[in-house]
Design a protein around this motif. Sequence first.
Motif, PDB file in Angstrom:
ATOM      1  N   LYS A  73       0.806  -1.223   0.000  1.00 46.56           N
ATOM      2  CA  LYS A  73       0.000   0.000   0.000  1.00 46.56           C
ATOM      3  C   LYS A  73       0.844   1.281   0.000  1.00 46.56           C
ATOM      4  N   VAL A  74       2.114   1.160   0.380  1.00 50.16           N
ATOM      5  CA  VAL A  74       2.968   2.347   0.488  1.00 50.16           C
ATOM      6  C   VAL A  74       3.170   2.971  -0.893  1.00 50.16           C
ATOM      7  N   ARG A  75       3.021   4.299  -0.965  1.00 50.24           N
ATOM      8  CA  ARG A  75       3.310   5.025  -2.203  1.00 50.24           C
ATOM      9  C   ARG A  75       4.790   5.419  -2.165  1.00 50.24           C
ATOM     10  N   TYR A  76       5.609   4.611  -2.809  1.00 55.79           N
ATOM     11  CA  TYR A  76       7.057   4.775  -2.681  1.00 55.79           C
ATOM     12  C   TYR A  76       7.572   6.055  -3.326  1.00 55.79           C
ATOM     13  N   ASP A  77       6.790   6.640  -4.221  1.00 55.80           N
ATOM     14  CA  ASP A  77       7.220   7.893  -4.830  1.00 55.80           C
ATOM     15  C   ASP A  77       7.041   9.083  -3.890  1.00 55.80           C
ATOM     16  N   ARG A  78       6.469   8.844  -2.717  1.00 61.18           N
ATOM     17  CA  ARG A  78       6.286   9.922  -1.744  1.00 61.18           C
ATOM     18  C   ARG A  78       7.254   9.835  -0.561  1.00 61.18           C
ATOM     19  N   LEU A  79       8.181   8.914  -0.601  1.00 63.36           N
ATOM     20  CA  LEU A  79       9.086   8.734   0.532  1.00 63.36           C
ATOM     21  C   LEU A  79       9.958   9.952   0.772  1.00 63.36           C
ATOM     22  N   ASP A  80      10.207  10.758  -0.290  1.00 61.46           N
ATOM     23  CA  ASP A  80      11.062  11.932  -0.104  1.00 61.46           C
ATOM     24  C   ASP A  80      10.423  12.958   0.818  1.00 61.46           C
ATOM     25  N   THR A  81       9.084  12.946   0.930  1.00 61.16           N
ATOM     26  CA  THR A  81       8.429  13.880   1.850  1.00 61.16           C
ATOM     27  C   THR A  81       8.687  13.499   3.309  1.00 61.16           C
ATOM     28  N   VAL A  82       9.043  12.233   3.534  1.00 58.55           N
ATOM     29  CA  VAL A  82       9.346  11.770   4.884  1.00 58.55           C
ATOM     30  C   VAL A  82      10.819  11.991   5.206  1.00 58.55           C
ATOM     31  N   THR A  83      11.694  11.628   4.270  1.00 53.47           N
ATOM     32  CA  THR A  83      13.132  11.764   4.532  1.00 53.47           C
ATOM     33  C   THR A  83      13.539  13.217   4.746  1.00 53.47           C
ATOM     34  N   GLY A  84      12.736  14.153   4.247  1.00 54.51           N
ATOM     35  CA  GLY A  84      13.031  15.561   4.484  1.00 54.51           C
ATOM     36  C   GLY A  84      12.487  16.105   5.791  1.00 54.51           C
ATOM     37  N   ASP A  85      11.732  15.288   6.538  1.00 54.60           N
ATOM     38  CA  ASP A  85      11.142  15.723   7.808  1.00 54.60           C
ATOM     39  C   ASP A  85      12.122  15.427   8.941  1.00 54.60           C
ATOM     40  N   ARG A  86      13.001  16.375   9.240  1.00 57.85           N
ATOM     41  CA  ARG A  86      14.028  16.150  10.252  1.00 57.85           C
ATOM     42  C   ARG A  86      13.436  15.989  11.648  1.00 57.85           C
ATOM     43  N   ARG A  87      12.315  16.662  11.921  1.00 55.42           N
ATOM     44  CA  ARG A  87      11.689  16.526  13.242  1.00 55.42           C
ATOM     45  C   ARG A  87      11.293  15.076  13.493  1.00 55.42           C
ATOM     46  N   LEU A  88      10.706  14.456  12.484  1.00 53.01           N
ATOM     47  CA  LEU A  88      10.271  13.071  12.627  1.00 53.01           C
ATOM     48  C   LEU A  88      11.466  12.136  12.765  1.00 53.01           C
ATOM     49  N   GLU A 146       3.927   5.869   4.487  1.00 49.79           N
ATOM     50  CA  GLU A 146       5.241   6.181   3.940  1.00 49.79           C
ATOM     51  C   GLU A 146       6.235   6.460   5.066  1.00 49.79           C
ATOM     52  N   ALA A 147       5.789   7.174   6.097  1.00 50.59           N
ATOM     53  CA  ALA A 147       6.667   7.453   7.238  1.00 50.59           C
ATOM     54  C   ALA A 147       7.041   6.163   7.962  1.00 50.59           C
ATOM     55  N   ALA A 148       6.067   5.254   8.100  1.00 50.43           N
ATOM     56  CA  ALA A 148       6.354   3.982   8.760  1.00 50.43           C
ATOM     57  C   ALA A 148       7.405   3.196   7.985  1.00 50.43           C
ATOM     58  N   ALA A 149       7.290   3.194   6.644  1.00 49.88           N
ATOM     59  CA  ALA A 149       8.269   2.471   5.830  1.00 49.88           C
ATOM     60  C   ALA A 149       9.668   3.044   6.025  1.00 49.88           C
ATOM     61  N   VAL A 150       9.777   4.374   6.071  1.00 51.31           N
ATOM     62  CA  VAL A 150      11.083   5.007   6.258  1.00 51.31           C
ATOM     63  C   VAL A 150      11.636   4.728   7.654  1.00 51.31           C
ATOM     64  N   THR A 294       1.309   9.510  15.240  1.00 51.33           N
ATOM     65  CA  THR A 294       0.904   8.117  15.459  1.00 51.33           C
ATOM     66  C   THR A 294       1.994   7.154  15.021  1.00 51.33           C
ATOM     67  N   THR A 295       2.581   7.401  13.870  1.00 50.25           N
ATOM     68  CA  THR A 295       3.654   6.543  13.374  1.00 50.25           C
ATOM     69  C   THR A 295       4.849   6.567  14.312  1.00 50.25           C
ATOM     70  N   LEU A 296       5.211   7.744  14.788  1.00 46.34           N
ATOM     71  CA  LEU A 296       6.315   7.858  15.740  1.00 46.34           C
ATOM     72  C   LEU A 296       6.021   7.052  17.002  1.00 46.34           C
TER      73      LEU A 296
END
Length: 365
Positions: A73-88, A146-150, A294-296
């Motif tokens: 189900k993960v949209r792998y083309d959106r993972l860059d929005t997670v890797t750029g979230d330094r707070r997370l 996507e955040a969970a996958a990262v 929630t993911t965190l």
Amino acid sequence: MSAPTRDEASVVGKLSTLDRFLPVWILAAMAVGLLAGRLVPGLGEALGAVAVDGVSLPIALGLLIMMYPVLAKVRYDRLDTVTGDRRLLVSSLVANWLLGPALMFALAWLLLPDLPEYRTGLIVVGLARCIAMVIIWNDLACGDREAAAVLVALNSVFQVIAFGALGWFYLSVLPGWLGLPTTGLDVSPWAIVRSVLIFLGVPLLAGYLTRRLGERAKGRDWYEAKVLPGIGPFALYGLLFTIVVLFALQGDAITSQPLDVVRIALPLLLYFAVMWAGSYALGRAVGLGYERTTTLAFTAAGNNFELAIAVAIATWGATSGQALAGVVGPLIEVPVLVGLVYVSLWLRRRLFPATDPALEETRRG
């Protein structure tokens, strides 16, 4: 907790029977596993006869079946929005690799000072950060896939790098500094790599290829409307199968040593509750939205019991107290984190009303 609104009830009504009565099915799976392990002679030995990286083959298969649909189900083309979230990312590293092991070490010594085998087993559980079942809890609580996958991938990298060093620190160095008895931990880095490759790498690759090939063949809309509904239920089927096997494997030990299980369960209950609540509060404090908060919380509260059990068996033996502590871990984690799924959904209505579809529908109506 206030009564659900009519719109909220309609949303719940749209869930499948499997989703709507998940706690009932999980309790039933626990009961079936316990009874089977207790009443069927030789069942535990048969289930544990074939192992993958120290974990029973039926459990390994259940975990792979459980994780594959969610990772598809993960949209792998959106993972860059997670890797750029330094707070997370920073919050996850702090919660998983600084706070989690330290909290389990403290609880194990405070509550099991007279039971060194169980204490050591719990410390090992605290060192093994979650890369598997957390995918399910996050999805049920409507977290960010996507955040969970990262984050599980990040945990995997740190697990390979840090597990052995942290085991040496928490079992040998820190107790020595505090004047407490020390314990050794002989674990091969390759064993950790194998665990990561099997329990994360295989379903991750399968999920990625399924989405990539499906979207390439007929597009994203078709894939998400036709393919995902068909494979989605297998995540919960795999979860329930895994629970049955886990309880069947340890049914006799659990029912014949109930006081020991209770002693092991208490620090685990406190650990899961404190880690989840603390990480949820941390997510709110740094300004994360509902999905990533929630993911965190779930990625910090869960543990890689596959690795913990494998390490305990390889180091101290299958019948050791350390191995029993490792097995009790998921037996406590499953019902507690299922309960926290519902707590998370309740908090969404209270703390993040803009993200709750039932309340959005109420406002539009």
